[in-house]
Design an enzyme around this catalytic site. Structure first.
Site, mmCIF file in Angstrom:
data_model
loop_
_atom_site.group_PDB
_atom_site.id
_atom_site.type_symbol
_atom_site.label_atom_id
_atom_site.label_comp_id
_atom_site.label_asym_id
_atom_site.label_seq_id
_atom_site.Cartn_x
_atom_site.Cartn_y
_atom_site.Cartn_z
ATOM 1 N N CYS A 1 33.310 -18.898 38.329
ATOM 2 C CA CYS A 1 31.921 -19.234 38.646
ATOM 3 C C CYS A 1 31.683 -20.734 38.493
ATOM 4 C CB CYS A 1 30.987 -18.435 37.731
ATOM 5 S SG CYS A 1 29.256 -18.830 38.000
ATOM 6 N N CYS B 1 28.238 -21.621 37.016
ATOM 7 C CA CYS B 1 28.107 -21.416 35.561
ATOM 8 C C CYS B 1 28.874 -22.482 34.786
ATOM 9 C CB CYS B 1 28.664 -20.052 35.133
ATOM 10 S SG CYS B 1 28.361 -18.717 36.269
ATOM 11 N N ASP B 2 30.081 -22.835 35.233
ATOM 12 C CA ASP B 2 30.982 -23.639 34.396
ATOM 13 C C ASP B 2 31.258 -25.040 34.925
ATOM 14 O OD1 ASP B 2 31.228 -21.421 32.758
ATOM 15 O OD2 ASP B 2 32.935 -20.620 33.860
#
Ligand code: NAP
Length: 303
Positions: A131, A134-135
């Site tokens: 992701c 997200c990261d």
């Protein structure tokens, strides 16, 4: 007893919920964690008609949820288990309670496919991610590598290119699968470099990722590419673990449906990425949800 129980709260499930409550049914949607499904991992959605401000997936999911809730959709959060789709009514256990419904819509979506190479399991969360939204921020001004050549990989690469010093895209062919608009933008981005005809053989590093061993499929040559972050974007796998022994599946593991989103089991419908769809987009998931809800309500009414 519910007329329609919807399992999964991504775009397909939320749209099914909206249509089913507006159709006058007694409906509840059961979601494992938070509504939105895969789109919450998407940093910009440009192809949902009528919404041209490119919201992130999280914001669009919140709008879907608010919309369905405003029309009275009940959403419950927790785990579904012991699903029995073969009987009449349909039954499952939710947070320790048995739920009965005349019909069920399976909208459990899909999860990212893994590569199954050495180091992948061990380094997930330590440099290997599925992701970028997200990261990605962990790799600000550093080097990131995206694996894959589809829409997810290329939109991830474009997103990461704004944060990172250098982005590599490792793709197994010499042509991208991603839509032309994304592919052209990536090819024009100065800090994106493509490694064509290439596949990762192993993620390297002890406690955190230090690089990726890459094989050129044409020359057979191996090289170790130093990278701080690796983003695997090689497609998705339909999430059918709850019911794969009951519902007929296609060869690729997705749920087989007819044009009313009906499965092989009477009163059981499937919508969105979990079904055997030719196109996995937010708009097609929503359309599936609308069709599934319409015919689930019709089936519930004749019971
Ligand atoms: P996808 O379209 O299935 O693409 C997967 C990519 O990974 C392909 O390039 C494939 O290579 C490669 N791949 C598959 N298995 C591999 C392996 N074992 N090793 C190395 N490479 C591998 O998946 P996706 O990009 O996640 O997209 C899924 C769906 O969501 C699609 O329908 C897509 O259009 C949609 N989506 C749309 C957007 C958008 O902005 N519209 C954004 C994200 C996703 P090959 O090309 O050689 O098969």
């Amino acid at each position: 007893m519910l007329d329609v129980a919807i399992i999964g709260g991504g775009p397909a499930g939320l749209t099914a919920g909206l249509y089913a409550v507006r159709g006058g049914g007694n409906v509840c949607l059961y979601e494992e964690m938070f509504a939105g499904g895969q789109i919450v991992k998407t940093h910009r959605i440009d192809n949902f008609p009528g919404i041209s401000d490119g919201p992130d997936g999280y914001a669009l999911a919140a709008r879907f949820e608010e919309h369905a809730a405003a029309f009275g959709l009940k959403i419950e959060y927790g785990a579904v288990s012991e699903l029995d789709l073969t009987g009449d009514p349909k039954r499952f256990v939710f947070n320790g309670k048995t739920i009965e419904a005349k019909t069920v819509i399976l909208a459990t979506g899909a999860s990212p496919r893994t590569l199954g190479i050495p180091g992948e399991k061990e380094l997930t969360g330590h440099g290997v991610s599925y992701c970028a939204t997200c990261d990605g921020a962990f790799y600000k001004n550093r080097t990131a590598t995206v694996i894959g050549g589809g829409d997810t990989a290329i939109s991830d690469a474009l997103y990461l290119a704004k944060l990172c010093k250098q982005v590599y895209v490792v793709h197994r062919r010499d042509e991208l699968r991603a839509s032309a608009i994304l592919a052209d933008a990536a090819k024009k981005t100065a800090n994106i470099t493509f490694l064509w005809n290439s596949v990762p053989e192993a993620f390297l590093g002890e406690k955190k990722l230090s690089g990726i061993r890459i094989k050129n499929r044409v020359t057979g040559e191996l090289c170790d590419l130093p990278t701080d972050g690796a983003f695997v974007a090689v497609g998705v796998v339909p999430r059918t673990e709850l019911f794969s022994d009951q519902v007929a599946l296609a060869e690729n593991g997705s749920v087989l449906t007819g044009e009313h989103m009906e499965t092989n089991l009477p009163g059981v419908f499937a919508a969105g990425d979990v079904r055997n769809t030719p196109l996995r987009q937010v708009v097609t998931a929503c359309a599936d949800g609308a069709i599934a809800a319409t015919y689930a309500l019709e089936a519930a009414r004749v019971k």
